[in-house]
Motif scaffolding. Structure first.
Motif, PDB file in Angstrom:
ATOM      1  N   UNK A 378       1.207  -1.266  -0.017  1.00 20.52           N
ATOM      2  CA  UNK A 378      -0.417  -0.070  -0.105  1.00 20.52           C
ATOM      3  C   UNK A 378       0.824   1.180   0.105  1.00 20.52           C
ATOM      4  N   UNK A 379       2.362   1.170   0.439  1.00 22.86           N
ATOM      5  CA  UNK A 379       2.738   2.363   0.593  1.00 22.86           C
ATOM      6  C   UNK A 379       3.366   2.725  -0.757  1.00 22.86           C
ATOM      7  N   UNK A 380       4.041   1.418  -0.329  1.00 20.91           N
ATOM      8  CA  UNK A 380       4.051   2.200  -2.754  1.00 20.91           C
ATOM      9  C   UNK A 380       2.889   2.014  -3.786  1.00 20.91           C
ATOM     10  N   UNK A 381       2.366   1.904  -3.742  1.00 20.78           N
ATOM     11  CA  UNK A 381       1.081   2.279  -4.593  1.00 20.78           C
ATOM     12  C   UNK A 381       0.958   3.537  -3.858  1.00 20.78           C
ATOM     13  N   UNK A 382       0.871   4.252  -2.238  1.00 19.77           N
ATOM     14  CA  UNK A 382      -0.212   5.332  -2.646  1.00 19.77           C
ATOM     15  C   UNK A 382       1.677   6.284  -3.360  1.00 19.77           C
ATOM     16  N   UNK A 383       3.036   6.693  -2.599  1.00 19.31           N
ATOM     17  CA  UNK A 383       3.865   7.001  -3.406  1.00 19.31           C
ATOM     18  C   UNK A 383       3.691   7.375  -4.925  1.00 19.31           C
ATOM     19  N   UNK A 384       3.693   6.487  -5.116  1.00 18.84           N
ATOM     20  CA  UNK A 384       3.387   6.374  -6.900  1.00 18.84           C
ATOM     21  C   UNK A 384       1.900   7.397  -7.391  1.00 18.84           C
ATOM     22  N   UNK A 385       0.560   6.598  -6.248  1.00 17.36           N
ATOM     23  CA  UNK A 385      -0.109   7.660  -6.603  1.00 17.36           C
ATOM     24  C   UNK A 385      -0.005   9.292  -6.354  1.00 17.36           C
ATOM     25  N   UNK A 386       0.740   9.507  -4.892  1.00 19.66           N
ATOM     26  CA  UNK A 386       0.613  10.342  -4.811  1.00 19.66           C
ATOM     27  C   UNK A 386       1.669  11.515  -5.490  1.00 19.66           C
ATOM     28  N   UNK A 387       2.161  11.714  -6.697  1.00 22.60           N
ATOM     29  CA  UNK A 387       2.430  11.706  -7.649  1.00 22.60           C
ATOM     30  C   UNK A 387       1.753  12.704  -9.079  1.00 22.60           C
TER      31      UNK A 387
END
Length: 544
Positions: A378-387
Motif C-alpha cells: 500500500x505504501x508503494x502504491x500510495x507513493x506513486x498515486x501521490x505523484x
C-alpha cells in the motif's frame, strides 16, 4: 502545468572602470598561481561574475546597489563574500574554500600575499571567493535538461534538505522575521515592483486575483504565521533553493549559493525553501516530482502543519521569478530575441503564481484511504498515486514515530504500538486529513485501517465536508506478504511476520455501507514503478 523555459544565464551590466579592468585581468591565464584551462569561462548575473578556470572557480561581486542588495563598496563586497563563505561551507564543504584579496598597484592587479593591518587603504582592492570548480553538467538543472535526473535523486534531495533544516540555526532575531507584517512587506513590495508590467507580462485581472489571494491569506491566517514562529520553523534557510543552486558532485547532493545579501530572504519559514524547489519543478513540467519531493520531506520532518502556508509561499516564489524575469524586459543590453524569450518566461511564471492562488478554490478535494496488511504494497502504491493525482501522502508509521519522538530509522519499543498510541495515530490521521484538504491539497492516508472503528470517522468527515473518498484495499497471498517483510530493508515500518499474523486475525471486513467505496487491488503482480491501469481509470474518470 506546462514547462517554463529558464531565464537567460548571462545579463550584461554596465559597471565602473576599476571593475572592468579587474574583470579583464581575471580572464588572463597568467594571473592565476595555478594551471588554468583556457579559455576562461565568464558567467555573469545581475550582481556577480563567476570565472571558471579549470580546477577552481572565482566569484567576483559587481559594485552595484540594487536596493535589495548593496555591493557598492569594496568593504561591503568583502563582508558579503565572507558571509557567503560562512553560510555555504557547512552545506557544500567540498566547494567553498576561502576569500582572497586583490589590489591595484602601478595600474596592475595583484594577489595580496599578506593580510594588511586594519584601516590600511593605501591601495585600491577587491575580493574574490575561491571555490572548487565542479563540472556544469553536475548542476541539477543540467541533469534535468539532459534527462539524467531521476526520482531517486529527488528523494535524495528531499532527505538532504530535511537534514539541512534540522541543523540550521534559529534564535529570537531570526524568529522575528516570521512576523506576519514582515512577511507581508516583502510580498507587497513584489506587487509594487511589477505594476509597470500589467498588460505586458500579466493581465490586470490576473494581477488583482493574485494580490487579493495574498492579502486575504495574510489577513485571515495571521494566527498560522504566528504558530509557525512558536514552533521554531523560522530558521536561517537557503532562500533560493532551485535546481540551478543544487548539484550532484563528489557522490552527494550539495546545496550552494545561499542568499547572503538580504536577511529577510534567508530568515524564513522552512516551507519557504520547500516552496521554491516545488515551484521550480512544476515550472519545468514535473508536478509528480514536486510532490515526491514534498512528501519525502514532510515524512522526514513531520511538518505537515506547514502545508497551511505552502500555497502562500508557492504563489510568492512563482511571483518572484516572474518579477525578476520581467526586469529583463528593461535591460538595454538584451536584444529583442532575448527579451521575447524573457517575456514568454515571465508570463509563464505569472500564470503559475495565479494557479497557486486558486488552490483553495478547487471544488473537489480527494481523500484516499490505503488499507491492507503489512507488506501488501500500500505504501508503494500510495507513493506513486501521490505523484499522479497529485496528493499529500501520509504514512501512519511516520505519524506514529513523530508523535513518540522516535527517529524514523530506529525501531520502536512495545509501547509505541499500544492501544492508546494507536488511537492517537488514527486521530492524528483524521486531523491531518482535515488540515490537508482545507489547505487546498488532495490527501492519501496510508495505514492498515483494519478496524471499522478507524475507518468510520474518515468516511463521516468526507461525507459531511463533501470530499471525494476512495478506499483502496491492497492484498496479496500471505506467502508474498511474508517474503516482502523478510526482504524489507531501510523502511520506517517495524512490521514483522509475527505482527502480520496478528493483523490477519484482527482484520474486520468492509461493511455494507463501505463496500461501494472500496477498490480491491491485488499487488502480487503489480509492477514496482507503475500504477495499475485499472486504478488509474478510477481517478481519471472521477476527474472528468
Amino acid at each position: 502545468m506546462n514547462s517554463l523555459p529558464d531565464q537567460p544565464d548571462q545579463i550584461a551590466v554596465s559597471v565602473q572602470d576599476p571593475f572592468l579592468s579587474l574583470l579583464h585581468t581575471l580572464q588572463k591565464a597568467d594571473f592565476y598561481p595555478h594551471p588554468v584551462r583556457e579559455p576562461i569561462q565568464c558567467l555573469q548575473t545581475h550582481c556577480s561574475v563567476v570565472l571558471l578556470t579549470g580546477d577552481y572557480a572565482y566569484k567576483l561581486k559587481k559594485p552595484v546597489n540594487l536596493g535589495f542588495l548593496d555591493y557598492s563598496t569594496a568593504e561591503k563586497r568583502e563582508h558579503f563574500l565572507q558571509e557567503e563563505l560562512r553560510l555555504n561551507s557547512p552545506v557544500a564543504p567540498d566547494i567553498y574554500q576561502e576569500v582572497l584579496t586583490v589590489e591595484l598597484t602601478d595600474n596592475q592587479w595583484h594577489w595580496q600575499k599578506a593580510k594588511k593591518s586594519a584601516g590600511d587603504n593605501s591601495q585600491p582592492k577587491d575580493y574574490l571567493l575561491k571555490m572548487a570548480q565542479f563540472p556544469q553538467d553536475c548542476l541539477l538543472v543540467s541533469m534535468f535538461e539532459a534527462g539524467k535526473l531521476s526520482s531517486q535523486d529527488i528523494i535524495a534531495l528531499a532527505l538532504k534538505v530535511a537534514e539541512f533544516h534540522r541543523e540550521t540555526v534559529t534564535n529570537a532575531e531570526i524568529n522575528s522575521f516570521g512576523d506576519p507584517a514582515v512577511i507581508w512587506q516583502s510580498v507587497s513590495d513584489n506587487f509594487l515592483a511589477t505594476e509597470k508590467y500589467l498588460g505586458i507580462a500579466q493581465s490586470p485581472d490576473q494581477y488583482q486575483e493574485i494580490c487579493q489571494f495574498s492579502k486575504d491569506f495574510y489577513q485571515t491566517q495571521d494566527h498560522i504565521f504566528r504558530e509557525r514562529q512558536a514552533m521554531g520553523k523560522i530558521r536561517e534557510c537557503h532562500g533560493d533553493l532551485h535546481l540551478r543552486n543544487l548539484c550532484y558532485w563528489q557522490g552527494k547532493i550539495q546545496l550552494f549559493d545561499r542568499i547572503e545579501f538580504n536577511q529577510p530572504f534567508r530568515f524564513v519559514d522552512v516551507i519557504y525553501d520547500i516552496a521554491f524547489t516545488m515551484m521550480d519543478l512544476q515550472a519545468k513540467g514535473r508536478t509528480d516530482w514536486a510532490y515526491l519531493f514534498l512528501n519525502t520531506y514532510l515524512e522526514q520532518t513531520g511538518d505537515w502543519h506547514g502545508l497551511q502556508v505552502l500555497p502562500f509561499y508557492l504563489c510568492r516564489q512563482a511571483y518572484v521569478r516572474a518579477k525578476v524575469t520581467s526586469f529583463l524586459l528593461d535591460d538595454a543590453n538584451l536584444n529583442e530575441v532575448e527579451k521575447q524569450k524573457a517575456l514568454v518566461t515571465a508570463k509563464g511564471y505569472y500564470q503559475l503564481a495565479w494557479q497557486y492562488s486558486q488552490l483553495g478554490q478547487q471544488k473537489e478535494k480527494k481523500i484516499v484511504l490505503m488499507t491492507g496488511l503489512s507488506g501488501s504494497g500500500k505504501s508503494t502504491i500510495a507513493q506513486h498515486l501521490g505523484q499522479f493525482l497529485p496528493a499529500v501522502h501520509i504514512r501512519s508509521d511516520a505519524v506514529r514515530k513523530h508523535l513518540a519522538k522516535v527517529p524514523l530509522n530506529e525501531p520502536g519499543k512495545a509501547d509505541l504500538y499500544s492501544k492508546a498510541m494507536t488511537k492517537k495515530v488514527y486521530q492524528s490521521l483524521l486531523d491531518l486529513a482535515s488540515l490537508v484538504v482545507k489547505s487546498g491539497f488532495n490527501v492519501i492516508l496510508d495505514a492498515k485501517f483494519d478496524l471499522v472503528l478507524w475507518r468510520s470517522p474518515i468516511i463521516k468527515f468526507a461525507v459531511q465536508e463533501k470530499f471525494s473518498l476512495t478506499i483502496i484495499n491492497c492484498h496479496a497471498p500471505m506467502e508474498v506478504l511474508r517474503e516482502r517483510l523478510q526482504s524489507r530493508r531501510g523502511d520506517i515500518s517495524d512490521a514483522n511476520e509475527t505482527l502480520l499474523l496478528i493483523q490477519s486475525l484482527d482484520w474486520q471486513d468492509f461493511t455494507e455501507s463501505e463496500a461501494p467505496l472500496v477498490f480491491y487491488l491485488d499487488t502480487s503482480a503489480a509492477e514496482e514503478n507503475h500504477l495499475p491501469e485499472a486504478l488509474l481509470r478510477i481517478f481519471l474518470s472521477s476527474s472528468d
